[in-house]
Design a protein around this motif. Structure first.
Motif, PDB file in Angstrom:
ATOM      1  N   GLN A   2       8.114  46.978  -0.865  1.00  0.00           N
ATOM      2  CA  GLN A   2       7.762  48.233  -0.238  1.00  0.00           C
ATOM      3  C   GLN A   2       6.657  48.894  -1.055  1.00  0.00           C
ATOM      4  O   GLN A   2       6.851  49.255  -2.215  1.00  0.00           O
ATOM      5  CB  GLN A   2       9.016  49.138  -0.186  1.00  0.00           C
ATOM      6  CG  GLN A   2       8.865  50.378   0.634  1.00  0.00           C
ATOM      7  CD  GLN A   2       8.810  50.107   2.126  1.00  0.00           C
ATOM      8  OE1 GLN A   2       9.362  49.129   2.625  1.00  0.00           O
ATOM      9  NE2 GLN A   2       8.127  50.959   2.861  1.00  0.00           N
ATOM     10  N   TYR A  32      -6.025  57.434  -0.003  1.00  0.00           N
ATOM     11  CA  TYR A  32      -5.819  58.334   1.130  1.00  0.00           C
ATOM     12  C   TYR A  32      -4.339  58.355   1.435  1.00  0.00           C
ATOM     13  O   TYR A  32      -3.714  57.294   1.564  1.00  0.00           O
ATOM     14  CB  TYR A  32      -6.626  57.842   2.338  1.00  0.00           C
ATOM     15  CG  TYR A  32      -6.505  58.700   3.571  1.00  0.00           C
ATOM     16  CD1 TYR A  32      -5.856  58.224   4.702  1.00  0.00           C
ATOM     17  CD2 TYR A  32      -7.063  59.969   3.613  1.00  0.00           C
ATOM     18  CE1 TYR A  32      -5.757  59.001   5.841  1.00  0.00           C
ATOM     19  CE2 TYR A  32      -6.968  60.746   4.752  1.00  0.00           C
ATOM     20  CZ  TYR A  32      -6.318  60.260   5.862  1.00  0.00           C
ATOM     21  OH  TYR A  32      -6.234  61.037   6.989  1.00  0.00           O
ATOM     22  N   TYR A  36       2.767  61.699   8.573  1.00  0.00           N
ATOM     23  CA  TYR A  36       2.866  61.653  10.018  1.00  0.00           C
ATOM     24  C   TYR A  36       4.205  62.233  10.462  1.00  0.00           C
ATOM     25  O   TYR A  36       5.220  62.102   9.775  1.00  0.00           O
ATOM     26  CB  TYR A  36       2.748  60.216  10.528  1.00  0.00           C
ATOM     27  CG  TYR A  36       1.335  59.676  10.502  1.00  0.00           C
ATOM     28  CD1 TYR A  36       0.810  59.106   9.343  1.00  0.00           C
ATOM     29  CD2 TYR A  36       0.531  59.736  11.629  1.00  0.00           C
ATOM     30  CE1 TYR A  36      -0.480  58.604   9.322  1.00  0.00           C
ATOM     31  CE2 TYR A  36      -0.762  59.239  11.619  1.00  0.00           C
ATOM     32  CZ  TYR A  36      -1.257  58.677  10.464  1.00  0.00           C
ATOM     33  OH  TYR A  36      -2.542  58.200  10.437  1.00  0.00           O
ATOM     34  N   PRO A  44       3.564  58.191  16.125  1.00  0.00           N
ATOM     35  CA  PRO A  44       3.355  59.119  15.002  1.00  0.00           C
ATOM     36  C   PRO A  44       2.102  59.955  15.217  1.00  0.00           C
ATOM     37  O   PRO A  44       1.100  59.465  15.735  1.00  0.00           O
ATOM     38  CB  PRO A  44       3.203  58.179  13.803  1.00  0.00           C
ATOM     39  CG  PRO A  44       3.783  56.873  14.234  1.00  0.00           C
ATOM     40  CD  PRO A  44       3.536  56.789  15.703  1.00  0.00           C
ATOM     41  N   LEU A  46      -0.629  62.530  13.163  1.00  0.00           N
ATOM     42  CA  LEU A  46      -1.083  62.966  11.846  1.00  0.00           C
ATOM     43  C   LEU A  46      -0.803  64.449  11.650  1.00  0.00           C
ATOM     44  O   LEU A  46      -1.154  65.281  12.485  1.00  0.00           O
ATOM     45  CB  LEU A  46      -2.580  62.692  11.698  1.00  0.00           C
ATOM     46  CG  LEU A  46      -3.205  63.114  10.377  1.00  0.00           C
ATOM     47  CD1 LEU A  46      -2.609  62.314   9.232  1.00  0.00           C
ATOM     48  CD2 LEU A  46      -4.717  62.941  10.432  1.00  0.00           C
ATOM     49  N   PHE A  89       6.921  60.472   8.156  1.00  0.00           N
ATOM     50  CA  PHE A  89       6.518  59.283   7.413  1.00  0.00           C
ATOM     51  C   PHE A  89       5.370  59.626   6.480  1.00  0.00           C
ATOM     52  O   PHE A  89       4.385  60.251   6.903  1.00  0.00           O
ATOM     53  CB  PHE A  89       6.049  58.172   8.352  1.00  0.00           C
ATOM     54  CG  PHE A  89       7.118  57.600   9.230  1.00  0.00           C
ATOM     55  CD1 PHE A  89       7.294  58.062  10.526  1.00  0.00           C
ATOM     56  CD2 PHE A  89       7.942  56.588   8.767  1.00  0.00           C
ATOM     57  CE1 PHE A  89       8.278  57.527  11.347  1.00  0.00           C
ATOM     58  CE2 PHE A  89       8.928  56.048   9.583  1.00  0.00           C
ATOM     59  CZ  PHE A  89       9.100  56.524  10.864  1.00  0.00           C
ATOM     60  N   THR A  95      -9.353  53.140   1.532  1.00  0.00           N
ATOM     61  CA  THR A  95     -10.548  53.369   2.368  1.00  0.00           C
ATOM     62  C   THR A  95     -10.245  53.267   3.850  1.00  0.00           C
ATOM     63  O   THR A  95     -11.040  52.744   4.626  1.00  0.00           O
ATOM     64  CB  THR A  95     -11.683  52.402   1.995  1.00  0.00           C
ATOM     65  OG1 THR A  95     -11.243  51.046   2.198  1.00  0.00           O
ATOM     66  CG2 THR A  95     -12.095  52.594   0.567  1.00  0.00           C
ATOM     67  N   GLY A  96      -9.078  53.734   4.243  1.00  0.00           N
ATOM     68  CA  GLY A  96      -8.742  53.809   5.657  1.00  0.00           C
ATOM     69  C   GLY A  96      -8.448  52.487   6.324  1.00  0.00           C
ATOM     70  O   GLY A  96      -8.362  52.408   7.541  1.00  0.00           O
ATOM     71  N   ASN A  97      -8.301  51.456   5.563  1.00  0.00           N
ATOM     72  CA  ASN A  97      -7.959  50.180   6.155  1.00  0.00           C
ATOM     73  C   ASN A  97      -6.451  50.096   6.359  1.00  0.00           C
ATOM     74  O   ASN A  97      -5.842  51.046   6.778  1.00  0.00           O
ATOM     75  CB  ASN A  97      -8.512  49.050   5.294  1.00  0.00           C
ATOM     76  CG  ASN A  97     -10.024  49.039   5.333  1.00  0.00           C
ATOM     77  OD1 ASN A  97     -10.612  49.170   6.400  1.00  0.00           O
ATOM     78  ND2 ASN A  97     -10.655  48.915   4.189  1.00  0.00           N
ATOM     79  N   GLN A  98      -5.820  49.001   6.027  1.00  0.00           N
ATOM     80  CA  GLN A  98      -4.399  48.844   6.282  1.00  0.00           C
ATOM     81  C   GLN A  98      -3.603  50.021   5.724  1.00  0.00           C
ATOM     82  O   GLN A  98      -3.717  50.362   4.553  1.00  0.00           O
ATOM     83  CB  GLN A  98      -3.917  47.555   5.638  1.00  0.00           C
ATOM     84  CG  GLN A  98      -2.432  47.305   5.805  1.00  0.00           C
ATOM     85  CD  GLN A  98      -2.028  45.960   5.260  1.00  0.00           C
ATOM     86  OE1 GLN A  98      -2.873  45.139   4.961  1.00  0.00           O
ATOM     87  NE2 GLN A  98      -0.735  45.736   5.135  1.00  0.00           N
ATOM     88  N   PHE A  99      -2.783  50.630   6.597  1.00  0.00           N
ATOM     89  CA  PHE A  99      -1.935  51.731   6.186  1.00  0.00           C
ATOM     90  C   PHE A  99      -0.546  51.190   5.845  1.00  0.00           C
ATOM     91  O   PHE A  99       0.028  50.408   6.598  1.00  0.00           O
ATOM     92  CB  PHE A  99      -1.814  52.763   7.311  1.00  0.00           C
ATOM     93  CG  PHE A  99      -2.986  53.700   7.389  1.00  0.00           C
ATOM     94  CD1 PHE A  99      -4.226  53.254   7.811  1.00  0.00           C
ATOM     95  CD2 PHE A  99      -2.852  55.033   7.030  1.00  0.00           C
ATOM     96  CE1 PHE A  99      -5.316  54.113   7.869  1.00  0.00           C
ATOM     97  CE2 PHE A  99      -3.936  55.902   7.097  1.00  0.00           C
ATOM     98  CZ  PHE A  99      -5.164  55.439   7.514  1.00  0.00           C
ATOM     99  N   PHE A 101       3.269  52.394   5.292  1.00  0.00           N
ATOM    100  CA  PHE A 101       4.127  53.526   5.609  1.00  0.00           C
ATOM    101  C   PHE A 101       5.418  53.493   4.811  1.00  0.00           C
ATOM    102  O   PHE A 101       5.943  52.417   4.486  1.00  0.00           O
ATOM    103  CB  PHE A 101       4.477  53.519   7.101  1.00  0.00           C
ATOM    104  CG  PHE A 101       3.368  53.986   7.997  1.00  0.00           C
ATOM    105  CD1 PHE A 101       2.335  53.136   8.347  1.00  0.00           C
ATOM    106  CD2 PHE A 101       3.358  55.284   8.487  1.00  0.00           C
ATOM    107  CE1 PHE A 101       1.301  53.566   9.171  1.00  0.00           C
ATOM    108  CE2 PHE A 101       2.329  55.720   9.316  1.00  0.00           C
ATOM    109  CZ  PHE A 101       1.301  54.862   9.650  1.00  0.00           C
ATOM    110  N   GLY A 102       5.948  54.679   4.523  1.00  0.00           N
ATOM    111  CA  GLY A 102       7.285  54.782   3.979  1.00  0.00           C
ATOM    112  C   GLY A 102       8.313  54.504   5.060  1.00  0.00           C
ATOM    113  O   GLY A 102       7.965  54.297   6.231  1.00  0.00           O
TER     114      GLY A 102
END
Lengths: 111, 113
Positions: A2, A32, A36, A44, A46, A89, A95-99, A101-102
């Motif tokens: 995780q 970043y 959510y 979700p 923002l 979440f 840089t805004g690529n793969q996010f 999440f918790g």
């Protein structure tokens, strides 16, 4: 593994109280950190986001506190309202690529 | 302005079947990402597409594939469905590749029996 750990899993707060949700991350390349809000049956949405060069960001009743050295960030909801009852979440990205999440926090605000 | 739209909203399939999910991004947005959200968990990244090219792939098996069309809409395909593929599949769009503000659609609820 995780990438972002979130706590608590669930939270019950009285109307008017403060809701606090915490997240921790390991990867120092993350730059970043959004939060959510998700209602049942919806995607979700923002809520608020922060970058690591800022220690705090406030938008209305919502505040993100960011501790870069501890690699932790938290969401504070002031004057919590029943309409805030939802799943929250935290997330992190480079840089805004793969996010990443918790696991989510289910918030219930009692009238 | 219309937000991110996804179709269908709900889908029931049996094990071994194939499924195609569709997503239309917000007008002007060129990047589309797909996420899988299992009940009680956070979304897990599957793919990111920008200008019709794959720009990122999460830790999912090759049964999962996607593509993006010239109008920036996207399809997610899942072959040989397993019970564990039952989830909410979310599409998110952003203005550009690396666009930090991602807007999520309502998702497609897939149930595999």
């Amino acid at each position: 593994q995780q990438q972002v750990k979130q706590s608590p899993q669930s939270l019950i707060v009285q109307k008017g109280g403060i809701s606090i949700i915490n997240c921790a991350y390991e990867n120092t390349a993350f730059d970043y950190f959004p939060w959510y809000q998700q209602f049942p049956g919806k995607g979700p949405a923002l809520l608020i986001a922060i970058r690591p060069d800022v220690s705090e960001k406030k938008e209305g009743r919502f505040t993100i506190s960011f501790n870069k050295s501890a690699k932790q960030f938290s969401l504070h909801i002031m004057d919590s309202q029943p309409g805030d009852s939802a799943t929250y979440f935290c997330a992190a990205s480079m840089t805004g690529n793969q996010f990443y999440f918790g696991t989510g926090t289910s918030l219930t605000v009692i009238p | 302005d219309a937000g991110v739209t996804q179709s269908p909203t709900h889908l029931i399939k049996t094990r071994g079947q194939q499924v195609t999910l569709r997503c239309s991004p917000i007008s002007g947005h060129k990047s589309v990402s797909w996420y899988q959200q299992v009940l009680g968990q956070g979304p897990q990244f599957i793919f990111q597409y920008y200008e019709k090219e794959e720009r990122g792939r999460g830790n999912f098996p090759d049964r999962f594939s996607a593509r993006q069309f010239p109008n920036y809409s996207s399809e997610l395909n899942v072959n040989a469905l397993l019970l564990g593929d039952s989830a909410l599949y979310l599409c998110a769009s952003s203005l550009v590749h690396g666009g930090e503000t991602q807007y999520f659609g309502p998702g497609t609820r897939l149930l595999v029996l």
